[in-house]
Design a protein around this motif. Structure first.
Motif, short mmCIF file in Angstrom:
data_model
loop_
_atom_site.label_atom_id
_atom_site.label_comp_id
_atom_site.label_asym_id
_atom_site.label_seq_id
_atom_site.Cartn_x
_atom_site.Cartn_y
_atom_site.Cartn_z
N ASP A 1 0.84 -1.20 0.00
CA ASP A 1 0.00 0.00 0.00
C ASP A 1 0.87 1.25 0.00
O ASP A 1 1.63 1.49 0.94
CB ASP A 1 -0.91 -0.01 1.23
N PHE A 2 0.77 2.05 -1.07
CA PHE A 2 1.53 3.30 -1.19
C PHE A 2 0.64 4.47 -0.80
O PHE A 2 -0.53 4.54 -1.19
CB PHE A 2 2.02 3.51 -2.63
N SER A 3 1.20 5.40 -0.04
CA SER A 3 0.50 6.63 0.31
C SER A 3 1.46 7.81 0.17
O SER A 3 2.66 7.63 0.03
CB SER A 3 -0.07 6.55 1.73
N GLY A 4 0.91 9.01 0.24
CA GLY A 4 1.70 10.21 0.04
C GLY A 4 1.21 10.95 -1.19
O GLY A 4 0.29 10.50 -1.90
N SER A 5 1.79 12.09 -1.46
CA SER A 5 1.42 12.90 -2.62
C SER A 5 2.52 12.77 -3.68
O SER A 5 3.67 13.11 -3.42
CB SER A 5 1.24 14.36 -2.21
N ILE B 1 4.20 4.12 -9.46
CA ILE B 1 3.92 3.19 -8.37
C ILE B 1 3.96 1.74 -8.84
O ILE B 1 4.47 0.86 -8.13
CB ILE B 1 2.55 3.51 -7.73
N GLY B 2 3.44 1.47 -10.02
CA GLY B 2 3.47 0.11 -10.54
C GLY B 2 4.88 -0.41 -10.71
O GLY B 2 5.18 -1.57 -10.39
N ARG B 3 5.76 0.45 -11.20
CA ARG B 3 7.17 0.06 -11.36
C ARG B 3 7.81 -0.20 -10.01
O ARG B 3 8.58 -1.16 -9.84
CB ARG B 3 7.93 1.15 -12.11
N LEU B 4 7.52 0.67 -9.03
CA LEU B 4 8.09 0.49 -7.70
C LEU B 4 7.65 -0.83 -7.06
O LEU B 4 8.46 -1.54 -6.46
CB LEU B 4 7.68 1.65 -6.79
N GLU B 5 6.38 -1.15 -7.20
CA GLU B 5 5.90 -2.40 -6.62
C GLU B 5 6.60 -3.60 -7.26
O GLU B 5 6.96 -4.56 -6.57
CB GLU B 5 4.39 -2.53 -6.79
N GLY B 6 6.80 -3.52 -8.58
CA GLY B 6 7.51 -4.59 -9.26
C GLY B 6 8.93 -4.74 -8.77
O GLY B 6 9.42 -5.87 -8.56
N LEU B 7 9.62 -3.62 -8.55
CA LEU B 7 10.99 -3.66 -8.03
C LEU B 7 11.04 -4.30 -6.64
O LEU B 7 11.93 -5.10 -6.35
CB LEU B 7 11.57 -2.24 -7.96
N GLU C 1 16.06 -3.07 3.52
CA GLU C 1 16.42 -3.19 2.11
C GLU C 1 15.39 -2.51 1.21
O GLU C 1 15.74 -1.89 0.21
CB GLU C 1 16.57 -4.67 1.73
N VAL C 2 14.11 -2.63 1.56
CA VAL C 2 13.07 -1.95 0.79
C VAL C 2 13.24 -0.44 0.89
O VAL C 2 13.12 0.29 -0.10
CB VAL C 2 11.67 -2.37 1.28
N TYR C 3 13.54 0.04 2.09
CA TYR C 3 13.77 1.48 2.30
C TYR C 3 14.92 1.99 1.43
O TYR C 3 14.81 3.02 0.76
CB TYR C 3 14.07 1.72 3.78
N GLU C 4 16.04 1.26 1.43
CA GLU C 4 17.19 1.67 0.63
C GLU C 4 16.87 1.63 -0.86
O GLU C 4 17.32 2.50 -1.62
CB GLU C 4 18.38 0.77 0.94
N LEU C 5 16.10 0.65 -1.28
CA LEU C 5 15.70 0.55 -2.68
C LEU C 5 14.86 1.75 -3.09
O LEU C 5 15.08 2.34 -4.16
CB LEU C 5 14.91 -0.75 -2.90
N LEU C 6 13.93 2.13 -2.24
CA LEU C 6 13.05 3.26 -2.55
C LEU C 6 13.82 4.57 -2.62
O LEU C 6 13.64 5.37 -3.55
CB LEU C 6 11.94 3.36 -1.51
N GLU C 7 14.67 4.82 -1.64
CA GLU C 7 15.39 6.10 -1.61
C GLU C 7 16.46 6.19 -2.69
O GLU C 7 17.00 7.27 -2.93
CB GLU C 7 15.99 6.33 -0.23
N ALA C 8 16.76 5.08 -3.36
CA ALA C 8 17.69 5.12 -4.48
C ALA C 8 17.00 5.53 -5.78
O ALA C 8 17.67 5.81 -6.78
CB ALA C 8 18.35 3.75 -4.67
N GLN C 9 15.67 5.62 -5.76
CA GLN C 9 14.93 5.99 -6.95
C GLN C 9 14.96 7.52 -7.14
O GLN C 9 14.75 8.26 -6.18
CB GLN C 9 13.48 5.51 -6.87
N PRO C 10 15.21 7.99 -8.37
CA PRO C 10 15.41 9.44 -8.60
C PRO C 10 14.28 10.33 -8.11
O PRO C 10 14.53 11.40 -7.55
CB PRO C 10 15.56 9.53 -10.12
N LEU D 1 2.34 -4.45 3.42
CA LEU D 1 3.50 -3.57 3.53
C LEU D 1 3.03 -2.15 3.26
O LEU D 1 2.50 -1.85 2.18
CB LEU D 1 4.58 -3.99 2.52
N ASN D 2 3.19 -1.27 4.24
CA ASN D 2 2.79 0.13 4.10
C ASN D 2 4.00 0.98 3.75
O ASN D 2 5.02 0.94 4.44
CB ASN D 2 2.16 0.64 5.40
N ILE D 3 3.85 1.77 2.68
CA ILE D 3 4.95 2.62 2.21
C ILE D 3 4.44 4.05 2.05
O ILE D 3 3.42 4.28 1.37
CB ILE D 3 5.52 2.12 0.87
N TYR D 4 5.12 4.98 2.69
CA TYR D 4 4.79 6.40 2.53
C TYR D 4 5.90 7.07 1.73
O TYR D 4 7.08 6.94 2.05
CB TYR D 4 4.64 7.09 3.89
#
Length: 246
Positions: A48-52, A58-64, A80-89, A104-107
């Protein structure tokens, strides 16, 4: 003698029983671990993704995430998920949290693009650069030497606020190796502000702008690197520029 034999039998019986209990505990632990690690038994069913966000895919992120964490809910590594997300431009900040039993909740805090830097990078409001991924955005262009991103952005923000009072917008800002400022407005007018007192010089341009607009010729550039007065380049009907000092 019979009593000693009976005691030994009792002792060995207790040892055998203890070994059986320990063996059962080890076996049960291995089975439980295997069960909890098995994606088929305890899959992460919901991310579950939240935020503005506007540019984050989002679809690409979930796949990653699913490709990098193919195990069960318990095997998933939040760090590891946190590091993966913050590596995205396009992601400036992210937080990750598991929610029992399968979520899995992601903001996500998305990068805010404010200017293009040296033609290929994007600046956020804090002067940090990031590289966009195939996204075309209309932004002012800022140019300058490496390491001057924050200086250029601070100068841009100050000059933008000043010019906005006259409904003028900056299309391009250049900061030279010697930290001299040049602007090109969206109207096409170029301003040479030099290194020192560039805000005062920009204010001088704003003060004389109404007079310049009264002229029949269009302004090509204004050189404000003078203690008093300015040099103006005029664009004639043919598109060529003529100089005049005042």
């Amino acid at each position: 003698m019979a009593k000693d034999t009976k005691n030994k039998s009792t002792l060995w019986g207790g040892i055998v029983f203890l070994l059986l209990v320990l063996s059962f505990i080890v076996y049960a632990g291995i089975k439980a671990h295997t069960y909890l690690q098995d994606e088929q038994q305890m899959p992460v069913q919901v991310i579950d993704f939240s935020g503005s966000y506007q540019y984050v895919d989002i679809g690409r992120l979930e796949g990653l995430i699913r490709r990098s964490q193919p195990g069960s809910f318990f095997a998933l590594d939040v760090n590891e998920v946190y590091e993966l997300l913050e590596a995205q431009p396009w992601i400036y900040r992210a937080s990750v949290r598991k929610q029992w039993p399968n979520k899995l909740n992601i903001y996500v805090v998305e990068q805010t693009p404010v200017a293009r830097w040296n033609g290929d990078l994007i600046l956020n409001p804090y002067g940090d650069t990031f590289s966009p991924e195939g996204v075309t955005i209309s932004l002012p262009d800022l140019f300058g030497p490496g390491g001057s991103e924050k200086t250029a952005l601070e100068g841009y923000n100050t000059m933008h606020a000043l010019l906005s009072t006259m409904d003028m917008q900056i299309a391009e800002l250049s900061l030279s190796e010697r930290f001299a400022w040049q602007l090109q407005l969206e109207s096409g007018i170029k301003l040479n502000l030099g290194r020192q007192a560039f805000i005062d010089r920009l204010q001088r341009f704003i003060d004389i702008y109404p007079l310049l607009m009264q002229q029949e010729k269009a302004v090509s550039y204004v050189d404000l690197r003078y203690d008093t007065g300015v040099a103006v380049g005029w664009r004639d009907a043919s598109g060529s520029t003529t100089d005049e000092e005042s």
